[in-house]
Design a protein around this motif. Structure first.
Motif, PDB file in Angstrom:
ATOM      1  N   GLU A 437       0.831  -1.209   0.000  1.00  0.00           N
ATOM      2  CA  GLU A 437       0.000   0.000   0.000  1.00  0.00           C
ATOM      3  C   GLU A 437       0.865   1.258   0.000  1.00  0.00           C
ATOM      4  OE1 GLU A 437      -3.588   2.021   2.646  1.00  0.00           O
ATOM      5  OE2 GLU A 437      -3.085  -0.090   2.898  1.00  0.00           O
ATOM      6  N   PHE A 438       1.957   1.247   0.786  1.00  0.00           N
ATOM      7  CA  PHE A 438       2.844   2.408   0.812  1.00  0.00           C
ATOM      8  C   PHE A 438       3.513   2.609  -0.550  1.00  0.00           C
ATOM      9  CE2 PHE A 438       6.983   4.395   1.466  1.00  0.00           C
ATOM     10  CZ  PHE A 438       6.622   5.538   2.151  1.00  0.00           C
ATOM     11  N   TYR A 439       3.884   1.498  -1.186  1.00  0.00           N
ATOM     12  CA  TYR A 439       4.522   1.586  -2.499  1.00  0.00           C
ATOM     13  C   TYR A 439       3.583   2.242  -3.506  1.00  0.00           C
ATOM     14  CZ  TYR A 439       6.339   0.146  -7.034  1.00  0.00           C
ATOM     15  OH  TYR A 439       6.787   0.147  -8.326  1.00  0.00           O
ATOM     16  N   GLU A 440       2.311   1.842  -3.469  1.00  0.00           N
ATOM     17  CA  GLU A 440       1.354   2.416  -4.411  1.00  0.00           C
ATOM     18  C   GLU A 440       1.195   3.925  -4.180  1.00  0.00           C
ATOM     19  OE1 GLU A 440      -0.229   1.149  -7.001  1.00  0.00           O
ATOM     20  OE2 GLU A 440       0.860  -0.732  -6.738  1.00  0.00           O
ATOM     21  N   ALA A 441       1.261   4.331  -2.891  1.00  0.00           N
ATOM     22  CA  ALA A 441       1.108   5.748  -2.576  1.00  0.00           C
ATOM     23  C   ALA A 441       2.355   6.554  -2.920  1.00  0.00           C
ATOM     24  CB  ALA A 441       0.776   5.925  -1.097  1.00  0.00           C
ATOM     25  N   ALA A 442       3.535   5.926  -2.826  1.00  0.00           N
ATOM     26  CA  ALA A 442       4.783   6.667  -2.971  1.00  0.00           C
ATOM     27  C   ALA A 442       5.369   6.625  -4.372  1.00  0.00           C
ATOM     28  CB  ALA A 442       5.813   6.121  -1.973  1.00  0.00           C
ATOM     29  N   LYS A 443       4.937   5.686  -5.215  1.00  0.00           N
ATOM     30  CA  LYS A 443       5.559   5.579  -6.539  1.00  0.00           C
ATOM     31  C   LYS A 443       5.231   6.818  -7.377  1.00  0.00           C
ATOM     32  CE  LYS A 443       1.920   2.936  -8.914  1.00  0.00           C
ATOM     33  NZ  LYS A 443       1.601   1.653  -9.583  1.00  0.00           N
ATOM     34  N   PRO A 444       6.121   7.196  -8.264  1.00  0.00           N
ATOM     35  CA  PRO A 444       5.909   8.413  -9.073  1.00  0.00           C
ATOM     36  C   PRO A 444       4.630   8.316  -9.898  1.00  0.00           C
ATOM     37  CG  PRO A 444       8.161   7.607  -9.271  1.00  0.00           C
ATOM     38  CD  PRO A 444       7.397   6.546  -8.545  1.00  0.00           C
TER      39      PRO A 444
END
Length: 461
Positions: A437-444
């Motif tokens: 979930e964090f990856y989805e929020a933080a990816k460009p």
């Protein structure tokens, strides 16, 4: 890792035998007499008989593991793997979790690597199967089963629903029978909270290549256990095996074919294959060949015990049973570890070794809440119990066998709270991918499409 001028006792493996042997050695040896070093890929020991209850949510996963550094505060605990052993130089090669491998000299050696799941080259098994040897697998199975109920509740596709609600367990020994009994119990409770799922919608299947289940408790109790599980709607197929399970399509030797998202593999164990790299004498099934004193055959400075060892069962042999070997269970592992620890101290001091001998005290198995079988051996008499009383025996025996009073109290507290509070039926499947979930929020963010040139807009109009 510290350097030391004292003799080093290297314990390879931090499971039941490794933990108890190291604890016994440190209790018996004099101050400064030796350095005890324990090497294991995990920093904790798992009490495997409780994994079915972890999968059912009856015990918190943290309460069935024992942190090695806490229980062995005066020992060196190295998190890594022993990859090779040079017996001539008395040096082991340790590969840590990070960094380069290094050599570790030793004077005395304890082999306690335990066992791993015994698998076969069945198509699809590596991709689809779920084992039951570690606490991670117990947590994963619980989350997975509850996720299948979520999927079945949310879909309108009957094929997807049927596949999600079909659960296949391969192996009818203690691990298989106890796990399917506990998981079926949990799924039955969980179904009460789903509006479109009932127990009759679920299909539980137990498969075993033998002609009976629970052979450890004898034929009569094994038959009762089979009939009990069948009375709960569990299908049991004996004298058969699984041919393939590619993409969840389970094909059994008896011709039955079902689609399932849940294939639990508990068809026995085998000695850790890493033993083949240690240059030790091995038995026909890959176990380290041991003397009755638990010394590895042909050596006077290496000991072994537990699931990775082939230890003569002296009590059975005295009773006239030829070529009897100690079975791989917690009952023998605990007692062997104590004798092993004493013999290591005796060997270090030049005293005689003592043989290991223990008469079987019986076996207990839980088949879900308030259900179980137990065979208690008292001398020449065998007491056979079933139902609630056997379940109490199962919990009492394993509760007291759990290492450390800290963990005993926590386990009994879990059970006590379970008498008054309803079972938790929430799936925490996101634990397996906590950063998603964090990856989805933080990816460009994707680059915006290029604006159409004004001349092209005018032309289009």
């Amino acid at each position: 890792m510290s350097t030391t001028e004292r003799p080093r006792i290297l314990v390879v493996g931090g499971g039941y035998v490794g933990l108890y042997a190291a604890k016994r050695i440190m209790k018996k040896m004099r101050y400064g007499e030796a350095t005890v070093t324990v090497v294991d890929p995990r920093s904790y020991m798992t009490y495997q008989p409780f994994l079915p209850e972890v999968a059912a949510g009856s015990i918190s996963p943290r309460h069935v593991v024992v942190p090695l550094r806490r229980v062995l505060p005066k020992a060196e605990v190295l998190t890594g793997r022993v990859t090779t052993i040079d017996q001539d130089r008395k040096v082991a090669v340790v590969t840590p979790l990070v960094g380069e491998a290094y050599e570790l000299p030793f004077d005395y050696l304890v082999i306690a690597l335990g066992a791993v799941s015994r698998t076969f080259p069945i198509p699809g098994l590596a991709e689809q199967g779920i084992g039951m040897k570690g606490v991670e697998e117990g947590i994963g199975l619980r989350n997975h089963v509850l996720e299948q109920l979520d999927k079945a509740e949310s879909t309108t596709d009957e094929d997807v629903r049927r596949k999600a609600l079909t659960f296949v367990f391969v192996g009818g020994g203690f691990a298989g029978a106890e796990t399917i009994g506990e998981v079926e119990d949990m799924a039955r409770d969980a179904a009460k909270y789903y509006s479109t799922i009932k127990r009759d919608d679920m299909r539980f299947i137990l498969v075993d290549a033998a002609d009976k289940i629970l052979p450890e408790v004898g034929p009569k109790l094994g038959t009762w256990g089979k009939e009990h599980l069948e009375s709960r709607g569990i299908e049991i197929y004996l004298n058969t095996s699984m041919d393939s399970c590619v993409d969840g399509r389970v094909v059994l030797k008896n011709g039955l074919e079902v689609d399932s998202n849940t294939i639990v593999w508990t068809a026995g164990v085998k000695p850790n294959p890493a033993l083949a790299r240690f240059g030790l004498p091995l038995g026909p099934r890959g176990h380290v060949d041991a003397e009755p004193t638990l010394q590895v055959k042909g050596t006077d400075y290496i000991w072994t015990a537990g699931d990775n060892a082939q230890v003569p069962d002296m009590a059975a042999r005295k009773a006239g049973v030829e070529n009897a070997w100690c079975p791989p269970n917690a009952q023998h592992a605990l007692r062997q570890a104590k004798v092993l620890g004493d013999n290591v101290i005796s060997g270090m001091r030049g005293f005689p070794q003592h043989p290991y001998s223990h008469s079987n005290k019986g076996a207990v198995a839980g088949l879900g809440l308030h259900k179980g079988v137990a065979m208690i051996v008292m001398g020449k008499m065998k007491i056979k119990l079933k139902g609630r009383l056997a379940w109490y025996m199962h919990r009492g025996y394993h509760g007291m066998a759990m290492p450390t009073w800290n963990r005993k109290i926590r386990v009994f507290a879990d059970w006590t709270l379970g008498m008054f509070l309803k079972r938790e039926v929430v799936s925490l499947g996101a634990l397996e991918t906590p950063r998603e979930e964090f990856y989805e929020a933080a990816k460009p963010a994707p680059a915006p499409a290029a604006a159409t040139a004004p001349a092209e807009k005018a032309k289009a109009s």
